[in-house]
Structure formats: C-alpha cells, structure tokens
Design a protein around this motif. Structure first.
Motif, PDB file in Angstrom:
ATOM      1  N   THR A 214       0.834  -1.207   0.000  1.00  0.00           N
ATOM      2  CA  THR A 214       0.000   0.000   0.000  1.00  0.00           C
ATOM      3  C   THR A 214       0.863   1.249   0.000  1.00  0.00           C
ATOM      4  O   THR A 214       0.614   2.203  -0.751  1.00  0.00           O
ATOM      5  CB  THR A 214      -0.932   0.012   1.220  1.00  0.00           C
ATOM      6  OG1 THR A 214      -1.716  -1.176   1.247  1.00  0.00           O
ATOM      7  CG2 THR A 214      -1.853   1.214   1.181  1.00  0.00           C
TER       8      THR A 214
ATOM      9  N   VAL B 127       1.159   4.246  -3.025  1.00  0.00           N
ATOM     10  CA  VAL B 127       0.996   5.682  -2.828  1.00  0.00           C
ATOM     11  C   VAL B 127       2.234   6.429  -3.315  1.00  0.00           C
ATOM     12  O   VAL B 127       2.143   7.472  -3.972  1.00  0.00           O
ATOM     13  CB  VAL B 127       0.713   5.994  -1.342  1.00  0.00           C
ATOM     14  CG1 VAL B 127       0.745   7.496  -1.090  1.00  0.00           C
ATOM     15  CG2 VAL B 127      -0.633   5.417  -0.934  1.00  0.00           C
TER      16      VAL B 127
ATOM     17  N   SER C 287       2.532   6.904  -7.171  1.00  0.00           N
ATOM     18  CA  SER C 287       1.490   7.674  -7.847  1.00  0.00           C
ATOM     19  C   SER C 287       1.964   9.098  -8.107  1.00  0.00           C
ATOM     20  O   SER C 287       2.717   9.667  -7.311  1.00  0.00           O
ATOM     21  CB  SER C 287       0.211   7.711  -6.997  1.00  0.00           C
ATOM     22  OG  SER C 287      -0.296   6.399  -6.820  1.00  0.00           O
TER      23      SER C 287
ATOM     24  N   LYS D   7      -1.045  12.540  -4.598  1.00  0.00           N
ATOM     25  CA  LYS D   7      -1.788  11.857  -3.537  1.00  0.00           C
ATOM     26  C   LYS D   7      -3.241  11.624  -3.940  1.00  0.00           C
ATOM     27  O   LYS D   7      -3.864  10.659  -3.512  1.00  0.00           O
ATOM     28  CB  LYS D   7      -1.729  12.689  -2.254  1.00  0.00           C
ATOM     29  CG  LYS D   7      -0.333  12.769  -1.636  1.00  0.00           C
ATOM     30  CD  LYS D   7       0.132  11.430  -1.108  1.00  0.00           C
ATOM     31  CE  LYS D   7       1.453  11.527  -0.365  1.00  0.00           C
ATOM     32  NZ  LYS D   7       2.588  11.832  -1.225  1.00  0.00           N
TER      33      LYS D   7
ATOM     34  N   SER E  85      -4.079   8.297  -5.689  1.00  0.00           N
ATOM     35  CA  SER E  85      -3.924   7.059  -4.922  1.00  0.00           C
ATOM     36  C   SER E  85      -4.780   7.145  -3.662  1.00  0.00           C
ATOM     37  O   SER E  85      -5.534   8.094  -3.462  1.00  0.00           O
ATOM     38  CB  SER E  85      -2.448   6.852  -4.551  1.00  0.00           C
ATOM     39  OG  SER E  85      -2.033   7.848  -3.636  1.00  0.00           O
TER      40      SER E  85
ATOM     41  N   GLY F 201      -3.681   7.688  -0.784  1.00  0.00           N
ATOM     42  CA  GLY F 201      -3.129   8.741   0.053  1.00  0.00           C
ATOM     43  C   GLY F 201      -2.795   8.274   1.459  1.00  0.00           C
ATOM     44  O   GLY F 201      -2.796   7.083   1.770  1.00  0.00           O
TER      45      GLY F 201
END
Length: 286
Positions: A71, A75, A78, A81, A84, A86
């Motif tokens: 995860t 993030v 990407s 933010k 994704s 975030g």
C-alpha cells in the motif's frame, strides 16, 4: 461493603440510580483476574500450542508487512496523492490489517503481531519470558519475509520508492521522532490492555465489543497523526523487516528510534493500566 472493589464505592457507582450505561456489573467482583504468568515456563517448549502460536505470529506479521508495504509503495509511485489512496488509505491499510489479523489469531497466540505489544503484556505478566522472546523472533522473521516478497514483486520500484522503511522525515528532529513513537505506541498498547481487560469484559458483558476493532482503530488513528513525522513505526518488527530488505544507510540511521520508542511507550502503557488504572499490585497485597 466487604468484598467490593474500592472504586465501586465512589463516584457514580455509589448511587445505583445514577450509574452510567455499562457499569451495572461493577457492584460485585463478578470477574476472575488471570494469575500472573511465570517468568520461565520450560514446559511450554514441549507443547504444540506454543509452537503453533509462534507460527501464527509469523504468518500474521508476514501478511501485515505484505499488504501494508504494498500500500505504501502504491501511494509513493502515484503522480499525486489524489491519484492514490493517500495517507488516509495507508492508515486504513495498517489499521484494517491489524483488525483482521488480531481477529484471526487472537484465539491462537493472542494476536500480538508487534514486539512492543508483546513486551507490554510481558511486563504485565500476561505471558512468560519464554513465550515473549519466541513471539518477538517470529514476528521479526515474518516481517522480513513479508517485505522480501514485496521487493520480489517489484525490485526496481522498491529500491526507488524507499521500500516502506521508517525514517524521521525532513523538518523533524530525532527527538520529535522518538516522542511520536513513544506516544503512538502508548495509545496502541493502552488500547490493547483496555480492550482485553478481564474486568471490562465482565462489566460490559451485555455490550458486544469486539476487541480487535478498537485495537485496529487505534492503529489507524496513530498512523494519521504520525505518518508525516516518522512514517509511523509503533511496531519494531515492521520497522526492522522493511529496513533489512531495503538496506540503505538512512533506513538504519534512525532504527534505534523505532525500537526504543515503542518499547518505552509499551512499558508506560503497562504501568499506567496495571498500576494506576487497575491498581492490581495493591489489590494482590490486600
């Protein structure tokens, strides 16, 4: 009033008609305090349940690192933010995985998934030193394997994006990072003590509270607060596993913070809950 707890005689509990919701069972000691665990329990080593519990801690920490580091990597890669999940999504990944994994493993190992939680429970005499050390080793091994699998999936991206390793971010001092880890771990371990307390379970037996839920939610909230400071460790195994697989000097520079801070926070939570809130040592002398 003989046989009743001192705190029941005071405050709102003195008048039954004024008792708040969830305190009706406090009138008598209708719960059983588990006896302190022995410091050493050699017989555990001959029990399959002991080894099974360690395996459960390994697997839970493995899955925890696998999902959460992926995860974080998603993030980081990407363009923004907003493209994704975030910081909020990272916090939900950590909190949600703790909720799910504690729920799955609580009946086998207690669902610690964190050396700091194990340390705090050991200080409270909830488990033996033998089991505590075994849990910590298995948690660290699980974390290393979990981060290793993530790196195996995307080695180049893993190296470029920091590997989910914990560091004190720019603009904060090492003291800031240490303080954030101490307070964050205190919140987590205090929640663990409160959610699993024998007295609370008896008092609120009519209120169906699932213990993993507040624990996972505490992890979520702490991550929201401290991701900008340290990326949020509050779990030495999580920090160690990511650092070993990433293996860059700046990931090791602050590693002591992610061990010392959580262990101090866990110790403070154990003292606060067991001695100040529950006063268990004083009750045992009475």
């Amino acid at each position: 009033m003989e046989g009743k707890e001192e705190d029941v005689k005071l405050g709102a509990n003195k008048f039954p008609e004024r008792q708040p919701i969830g305190t009706a069972a406090q009138g008598d000691k209708d719960y059983k305090e588990p006896p302190p665990a022995p410091l050493f329990e050699a017989g555990e080593l001959q029990s399959w349940s002991f080894w099974r519990a360690g395996i459960a801690e390994f697997m839970a920490t493995f899955l925890f690192l696998y999902v959460t580091v992926l995860t974080v990597m998603g993030v980081q890669r990407s363009p923004s933010k907003c493209a994704s999940v975030g910081i909020q999504g990272i916090a939900w990944a950590f909190g949600g995985m703790i909720f799910a994994l504690v729920y799955c493993t609580a009946g086998i190992s207690g669902g610690h998934i964190n050396p700091a939680v194990t340390f705090g429970l050991f200080l409270a005499r909830k488990l033996s030193l033998t089991r505590a050390l075994f849990y910590m080793v298995m948690q660290c091994l699980g974390a290393i394997c979990g981060a290793g699998v993530v790196k195996g999936f995307q080695k180049t991206q893993y190296e470029m994006l920091g590997g989910g390793a914990n560091v004190v971010n720019h603009g904060y001092t090492k003291g800031d990072g240490l303080g954030a880890e101490i307070v964050g771990t205190f919140v987590l371990v205090y929640t663990v003590f409160s959610a699993t307390d024998a007295k609370r379970s008896a008092r609120d037996s009519h209120v169906p509270i699932l213990a993993p839920l507040p624990i996972g939610f505490a992890v979520f909230l702490v991550h929201l607060a401290t991701i900008p400071i340290t990326g949020t460790g509050i779990n030495p195994a999580r920090s160690l596993g990511a650092a070993i697989i990433y293996n860059k000097h700046h990931a090791w520079d602050d590693m002591w913070i992610f061990w010392v801070g959580p262990f101090i926070g866990a110790a403070l939570a154990a003292v606060y809950h067991q001695i100040i809130i529950r006063a268990i040592p004083f009750k045992s002398r009475a």
